[in-house]
Motif scaffolding. Structure first.
Motif, mmCIF file in Angstrom:
data_model
loop_
_atom_site.group_PDB
_atom_site.id
_atom_site.type_symbol
_atom_site.label_atom_id
_atom_site.label_comp_id
_atom_site.label_asym_id
_atom_site.label_seq_id
_atom_site.Cartn_x
_atom_site.Cartn_y
_atom_site.Cartn_z
ATOM 1 N N ASP A 118 23.795 34.933 8.572
ATOM 2 C CA ASP A 118 23.753 33.738 9.343
ATOM 3 C C ASP A 118 22.541 32.732 8.429
ATOM 4 O O ASP A 118 21.321 32.790 8.831
ATOM 5 C CB ASP A 118 23.056 33.896 10.753
ATOM 6 C CG ASP A 118 23.050 32.618 11.551
ATOM 7 O OD1 ASP A 118 24.001 31.863 11.086
ATOM 8 O OD2 ASP A 118 22.433 32.643 12.432
ATOM 9 N N PRO A 154 30.904 39.396 9.521
ATOM 10 C CA PRO A 154 29.640 38.917 9.624
ATOM 11 C C PRO A 154 28.277 39.820 9.914
ATOM 12 O O PRO A 154 28.505 40.793 11.171
ATOM 13 C CB PRO A 154 29.725 37.971 10.881
ATOM 14 C CG PRO A 154 30.883 38.408 11.646
ATOM 15 C CD PRO A 154 31.879 39.230 10.449
ATOM 16 N N VAL A 182 25.701 40.185 12.038
ATOM 17 C CA VAL A 182 24.781 39.379 12.967
ATOM 18 C C VAL A 182 24.549 40.331 14.334
ATOM 19 O O VAL A 182 23.566 39.817 15.145
ATOM 20 C CB VAL A 182 25.708 37.950 13.585
ATOM 21 C CG1 VAL A 182 25.638 37.207 12.296
ATOM 22 C CG2 VAL A 182 27.180 38.535 13.799
ATOM 23 N N GLY A 200 22.839 39.900 19.598
ATOM 24 C CA GLY A 200 23.217 39.168 18.223
ATOM 25 C C GLY A 200 24.382 38.412 18.843
ATOM 26 O O GLY A 200 24.853 38.373 19.790
ATOM 27 N N LEU A 211 27.692 35.674 17.142
ATOM 28 C CA LEU A 211 28.315 34.997 15.862
ATOM 29 C C LEU A 211 28.426 33.370 16.151
ATOM 30 O O LEU A 211 28.745 32.956 17.071
ATOM 31 C CB LEU A 211 29.631 35.710 15.735
ATOM 32 C CG LEU A 211 30.476 34.978 14.483
ATOM 33 C CD1 LEU A 211 29.653 35.137 13.032
ATOM 34 C CD2 LEU A 211 32.035 35.825 14.566
ATOM 35 N N ASP A 212 27.979 32.669 15.233
ATOM 36 C CA ASP A 212 28.000 31.276 15.149
ATOM 37 C C ASP A 212 29.767 30.791 15.471
ATOM 38 O O ASP A 212 30.550 31.184 14.994
ATOM 39 C CB ASP A 212 27.637 30.710 13.552
ATOM 40 C CG ASP A 212 27.688 29.372 13.452
ATOM 41 O OD1 ASP A 212 28.399 28.435 14.530
ATOM 42 O OD2 ASP A 212 27.185 28.565 12.817
#
Length: 334
Positions: A16, A36, A38, A49, A51-52
């Motif tokens: 990120d 990812p 994250v 956590g 994820l975008d």
């Protein structure tokens, strides 16, 4: 445009950070799996956590699989030891990762669990096996990133004993390969801040690591770790330590590492044995070194994966690469 099918799996790790995001956006069509990093699991088995949402949408639009990566908190061994010794905490973590994978429509989950003490080897295998049962039942894949190793024992040095004790000996390769869908072999960090200057991933060493893993894991279940970052070795001053100064290193991306050589009047050279670029120069009368990863080094590593007929590769990490690696990957499709 969807990512086209390739002869091998192209897994790229994502963090990120702006440079990682920009690289993903620019090159999404050359990636088959994005992983990812994250999510985190602590000693109580609590996962957190996210994820975008832009990354998830981008992957979906381009038919790129998402392999969600989690780490043990801070790679701290005491906390990991507590987690592995607590069946309730392990179950809590499995419930969370299974729900996370299923609810978000991820392709699967990868364990990036490091600094496992050798005494916890069987506990880790048991946790991974239980997680595999749960994730597979939910329709999710499971994978594990494993620290590099080139031989059965600790080797000839005390440093090797330390690595065997806490970083290499905690993985039962045969069992992990049998239980999960594949293993990402972390064939990088050959040399680090703890060692003398040298390649992040030299080809002879990588070959040794792959050959060792192939004793236990079939090639179709092994993904070759490829770094895009380099290392810069220098002398560090720290008044709070007994010696006040010591040799250390830091990770550098391709652009910054090549720039360090250029600004100090050094020309990058090609090591034909290690198959990486490097340079040495003097700063204030003290030698510094950079060992980097460029497109030529990347191609040599791709060739190794193809030679060994591996399932593909796992690149750490998007955003630090020599931009020319994408031209190499394009040529691989022709």
């Amino acid at each position: 445009m969807a990512a086209s099918q390739t002869a091998s799996e192209r897994l790229f790790y994502y963090i990120d950070r702006e440079d990682s995001y920009n690289s993903l956006v620019k090159h999404i069509d050359q990636i088959t799996v994005v992983a990812p990093q994250v999510y985190v699991i602590d000693s109580l088995g609590i996962m957190w956590g996210s994820l975008d949402k832009r990354v998830a949408a981008l992957a979906k639009a381009h038919n790129v699989k998402i392999l969600a990566l989690f780490t043990n908190e801070g790679f701290q061994q005491p906390g990991l030891h507590r987690l592995l010794g607590d069946t309730a905490a392990r179950s809590r973590a499995i419930q969370s990762m299974t729900s996370m994978c299923k609810d978000n429509g991820y392709w699967g989950v990868q364990f990036d669990v490091e600094n496992i003490n050798i005494v916890d080897r069987d506990r880790f295998t048991s946790w991974y096996s239980d997680a595999a049962n749960s994730l597979h039942a939910a329709g999710c894949k499971i994978s594990v990133a494993v620290v590099h190793k080139t031989e059965e024992g600790a080797g000839p040095t005390a440093y090797g004993r330390f690595m065997q004790d806490s970083w290499r000996g905690g993985y039962d390769l045969a069992a992990l390969g049998r239980i999960g869908d594949f293993i990402s072999l972390m064939t990088y960090s050959e040399h680090t801040r703890r060692t003398t200057p040298g390649p992040v991933a030299g080809i002879p060493w990588m070959r040794e690591a792959v050959d060792y893993f192939l004793r236990y894991v079939p090639p179709e279940k092994l993904s070759l770790g490829i770094p895009t970052y380099g290392g810069h070795w220098f002398t560090q001053y720290d008044p709070n330590t007994p010696n006040r100064a010591s040799s250390t290193s830091e990770s550098v991306n391709w652009t910054w590492g090549a720039g360090l050589a250029e600004r100090n009047g050094a020309t990058l050279q090609w090591d034909p044995v290690q198959q990486v670029p490097f340079a040495s120069y003097s700063v204030g009368g003290i030698n510094e070194w950079v060992f980097l990863e460029d497109a030529r080094a990347f191609k040599a590593k791709l060739d190794l994966a193809k030679e060994k007929k591996l399932r593909g590769f796992s690149v750490w990490v998007l955003g630090t690469e020599d931009e020319r690696i994408w031209d190499v990957l394009k040529s691989e499709r022709r």
